[in-house]
Every structure is written in C-alpha cells, then in structure tokens.
Design an enzyme around this catalytic site. Structure first.
Site, PDB file in Angstrom:
ATOM      1  N   HIS A   1       0.099   7.041 -55.322  1.00 37.92           N
ATOM      2  CA  HIS A   1      -0.856   6.229 -55.912  1.00 37.92           C
ATOM      3  C   HIS A   1      -1.872   6.905 -56.982  1.00 37.92           C
ATOM      4  O   HIS A   1      -2.272   7.684 -56.680  1.00 37.92           O
ATOM      5  CB  HIS A   1      -1.746   5.462 -54.917  1.00 37.92           C
ATOM      6  CG  HIS A   1      -2.557   4.324 -55.661  1.00 37.92           C
ATOM      7  ND1 HIS A   1      -1.955   3.194 -55.985  1.00 37.92           N
ATOM      8  CD2 HIS A   1      -3.913   4.288 -55.820  1.00 37.92           C
ATOM      9  CE1 HIS A   1      -3.212   2.543 -56.656  1.00 37.92           C
ATOM     10  NE2 HIS A   1      -4.052   2.924 -56.262  1.00 37.92           N
TER      11      HIS A   1
ATOM     12  N   GLU B   1       1.738  13.366 -60.899  1.00 41.03           N
ATOM     13  CA  GLU B   1       2.415  12.861 -59.852  1.00 41.03           C
ATOM     14  C   GLU B   1       3.715  13.545 -59.705  1.00 41.03           C
ATOM     15  O   GLU B   1       4.128  13.686 -58.617  1.00 41.03           O
ATOM     16  CB  GLU B   1       2.663  11.182 -60.268  1.00 41.03           C
ATOM     17  CG  GLU B   1       1.468  10.402 -60.260  1.00 41.03           C
ATOM     18  CD  GLU B   1       1.874   8.983 -60.346  1.00 41.03           C
ATOM     19  OE1 GLU B   1       1.019   8.146 -59.783  1.00 41.03           O
ATOM     20  OE2 GLU B   1       2.775   8.660 -61.278  1.00 41.03           O
TER      21      GLU B   1
ATOM     22  N   ASP C   1      -2.452   0.862 -50.655  1.00 45.46           N
ATOM     23  CA  ASP C   1      -2.862   2.191 -51.187  1.00 45.46           C
ATOM     24  C   ASP C   1      -4.126   2.889 -50.315  1.00 45.46           C
ATOM     25  O   ASP C   1      -4.943   3.582 -50.713  1.00 45.46           O
ATOM     26  CB  ASP C   1      -3.265   2.221 -52.624  1.00 45.46           C
ATOM     27  CG  ASP C   1      -2.101   1.149 -53.141  1.00 45.46           C
ATOM     28  OD1 ASP C   1      -0.953   1.812 -53.166  1.00 45.46           O
ATOM     29  OD2 ASP C   1      -2.491   0.592 -54.365  1.00 45.46           O
TER      30      ASP C   1
ATOM     31  N   ASN D   1       3.385   7.081 -49.730  1.00 43.38           N
ATOM     32  CA  ASN D   1       3.084   6.183 -50.758  1.00 43.38           C
ATOM     33  C   ASN D   1       2.170   6.940 -51.838  1.00 43.38           C
ATOM     34  O   ASN D   1       1.666   7.962 -51.490  1.00 43.38           O
ATOM     35  CB  ASN D   1       2.100   5.136 -50.430  1.00 43.38           C
ATOM     36  CG  ASN D   1       1.674   4.114 -51.878  1.00 43.38           C
ATOM     37  OD1 ASN D   1       2.702   4.148 -52.471  1.00 43.38           O
ATOM     38  ND2 ASN D   1       0.859   3.987 -51.955  1.00 43.38           N
TER      39      ASN D   1
ATOM     40  N   HIS E   1       5.001  -3.764 -53.768  1.00 43.91           N
ATOM     41  CA  HIS E   1       4.977  -4.781 -52.603  1.00 43.91           C
ATOM     42  C   HIS E   1       4.193  -4.194 -51.439  1.00 43.91           C
ATOM     43  O   HIS E   1       4.212  -2.947 -51.248  1.00 43.91           O
ATOM     44  CB  HIS E   1       6.333  -4.974 -52.071  1.00 43.91           C
ATOM     45  CG  HIS E   1       6.950  -6.591 -52.694  1.00 43.91           C
ATOM     46  ND1 HIS E   1       8.233  -6.863 -52.326  1.00 43.91           N
ATOM     47  CD2 HIS E   1       6.361  -7.474 -53.506  1.00 43.91           C
ATOM     48  CE1 HIS E   1       8.363  -7.864 -53.207  1.00 43.91           C
ATOM     49  NE2 HIS E   1       7.488  -8.173 -53.744  1.00 43.91           N
TER      50      HIS E   1
HETATM   51  C1  GAR Z   1       3.276   5.438 -60.403  1.00 47.77           C
HETATM   52  O1  GAR Z   1       2.331   5.922 -61.306  1.00 47.77           O
HETATM   53  C2  GAR Z   1       2.895   5.187 -59.042  1.00 47.77           C
HETATM   54  O2  GAR Z   1       1.610   6.032 -58.564  1.00 47.77           O
HETATM   55  C3  GAR Z   1       2.392   3.815 -59.278  1.00 47.77           C
HETATM   56  O3  GAR Z   1       3.323   3.211 -59.771  1.00 47.77           O
HETATM   57  C4  GAR Z   1       3.686   4.097 -60.940  1.00 47.77           C
HETATM   58  C5  GAR Z   1       5.338   4.258 -60.888  1.00 47.77           C
HETATM   59  O4  GAR Z   1       5.839   4.796 -61.826  1.00 47.77           O
HETATM   60  N1  GAR Z   1       2.027   3.320 -57.901  1.00 47.77           N
HETATM   61  C6  GAR Z   1       0.994   2.347 -57.581  1.00 47.77           C
HETATM   62  O5  GAR Z   1       0.322   1.937 -58.294  1.00 47.77           O
HETATM   63  C7  GAR Z   1       1.035   1.692 -56.162  1.00 47.77           C
HETATM   64  N2  GAR Z   1      -0.105   0.940 -55.964  1.00 47.77           N
HETATM   65  P1  GAR Z   1       7.207   5.447 -61.931  1.00 47.77           P
HETATM   66  O6  GAR Z   1       8.047   4.037 -61.633  1.00 47.77           O
HETATM   67  O7  GAR Z   1       7.606   5.803 -63.394  1.00 47.77           O
HETATM   68  O8  GAR Z   1       7.569   6.303 -60.942  1.00 47.77           O
END
Ligand code: GAR
Length: 208
Positions: free
Chosen positions: A114, A184, A155, A112, A96
C-alpha cells in the site's frame, strides 16, 4: 528454498514486473505460479503473458449480474488461486477488499502493498490523499508499507516493512507516484525475500 507466489493485480502491474524481474534475476527465490486480475484490461496481464506466467481474469460483474454474493466471488477466487498451491498471496495493486471467504483459505499468507504508512490514507487514493494533506500542511512525507492481511480491514494489518517517502513542494500526482513506485518495487521484493527466507516478522511498532 523457492516459494510459489500468487500475485493479484488490478492495473498496470509495475510491482508485478518488479517481482518478475527479481525472480528472473535470482534476487527473489520464488516462482510466480499465477497472476490473477479482476480487470480484463489490466496491463499486468500482458506483463504476465510476456513472462510466460499463467494469468487469469476473474471478474466480479458476472457474479453481480447473476445476483451472486461477494462471498461466492471470493470463494471461487480462493479456489482458483489454491489450484496453484502458492506459499504466499501477494496483493500488488489489487483494488478489491478481500472478504473472509478468501482470507480464511490462506491464514497468515496474504501480503498487501500500500502506498502509505500504517494508519494513513487507506483505500484507492492514498497518493492523492497524501498530496492533499501535504497541501494543508498536515504532513511532510508519506510512505509505503507491506503488511499482512489478517481480516477484511482496508490496507490494515501487521506491517512487515515500511519506508518513508518525502513529498516535495510542487509535486504532482505523477512525480509523487513515480517516487513511491520506485520505493515500492524495491521494498516489495526485499520483504518477500525476507519472508521466504524466514527472516521477516511482523513489526510490533510501525517503524516510521
Ligand atoms: C501500487 O502503488 C500499490 O501500492 C497500490 O496500487 C498500485 C499498483 O501499482 N495499492 C493500493 O493502493 C492498495 N490499496 P502497479 O499496478 O503499477 O503495481
């Protein structure tokens, strides 16, 4: 020094799990004070329950159905989070856009994660967008960033850490996502550890 974290999620929560594991192992000097999900079925809520971390579900739909604004939803989200007095708000797969009615409550304290490098592929489809750009011969690698969230841009914000991730010929969404997630999990923990121990400043250059 032990910091209190509020972790906002929307899905699987593998990054939340990395934080849970790092706090339990003493690698991250933090306590996860609360996990909030905007999706009832987010597996991350189950991860929080198993780790005995307080977990809340804060859905947007009842606000929409009642004709209430996004600003009201975000203000209530901020009030919920504030009850736990976190030092840092971590967006770990929170899908969100946070409006100013949330962000003004936590200036300089929203972080955040990303799955792309600064200025590339904002939004919910960064991995697929990177694969498509690779297919067109436009990029040879993608990356991961952890950044501060000063405003409502998607982002974007001062990067705290970035790391490149190679894309290989024949990569699928699954193979690239797995490579990205491995980075990550480490980068998020490492960056938060540095923030908490006061050893991390926003990068002036993007560093990739
Ligand atoms: C992660 O790759 C994070 O970087 C991305 O959602 C995924 C969550 O993975 N975030 C975005 O894309 C933000 N725009 P997870 O639920 O397994 O932690």
């Amino acid at each position: 020094m032990t910091a209190k974290l509020a972790v906002l999620i929307s899905g699987n929560g593998s990054n939340l799990q990395a934080l849970i594991d790092a706090t339990a192992a003493g690698i991250l000097p933090a306590q996860i004070a609360v996990v909030v999900s905007n999706r009832r079925g987010a597996y991350g809520l189950e991860r929080a329950r198993r780790a005995q971390v307080p977990a809340c579900y804060h859905p947007l739909k009842p606000y929409r159905d009642a004709g209430r604004s996004r600003a009201e939803y975000d203000a209530d989200l901020a009030a919920l989070v504030m009850e736990y007095a976190p030092d840092w708000i971590v967006l770990a797969g929170w899908m969100h856009i946070l409006s100013d009615s949330f962000l003004r409550c936590f200036p300089g304290r929203v972080v955040n994660l990303h799955p792309a490098l600064p200025g590339q592929f904002p939004g919910a489809h960064a991995i697929d967008d990177a694969l498509a750009a690779f297919g067109r011969g436009e990029i040879g690698q993608t990356g991961v960033m952890v950044h501060l969230v000063p405003d409502e841009r998607v982002d974007e914000g001062p990067p705290l850490a970035t790391e490149t991730v190679p894309i290989h010929r024949g990569d699928t969404h699954g193979t690239l996502a797995a490579r990205i997630h491995t980075v990550e999990h480490r980068l998020l923990v490492d960056t938060l550890r540095k923030l908490i121990t006061n050893n991390c400043q926003p990068q002036l250059a993007t560093g990739h």
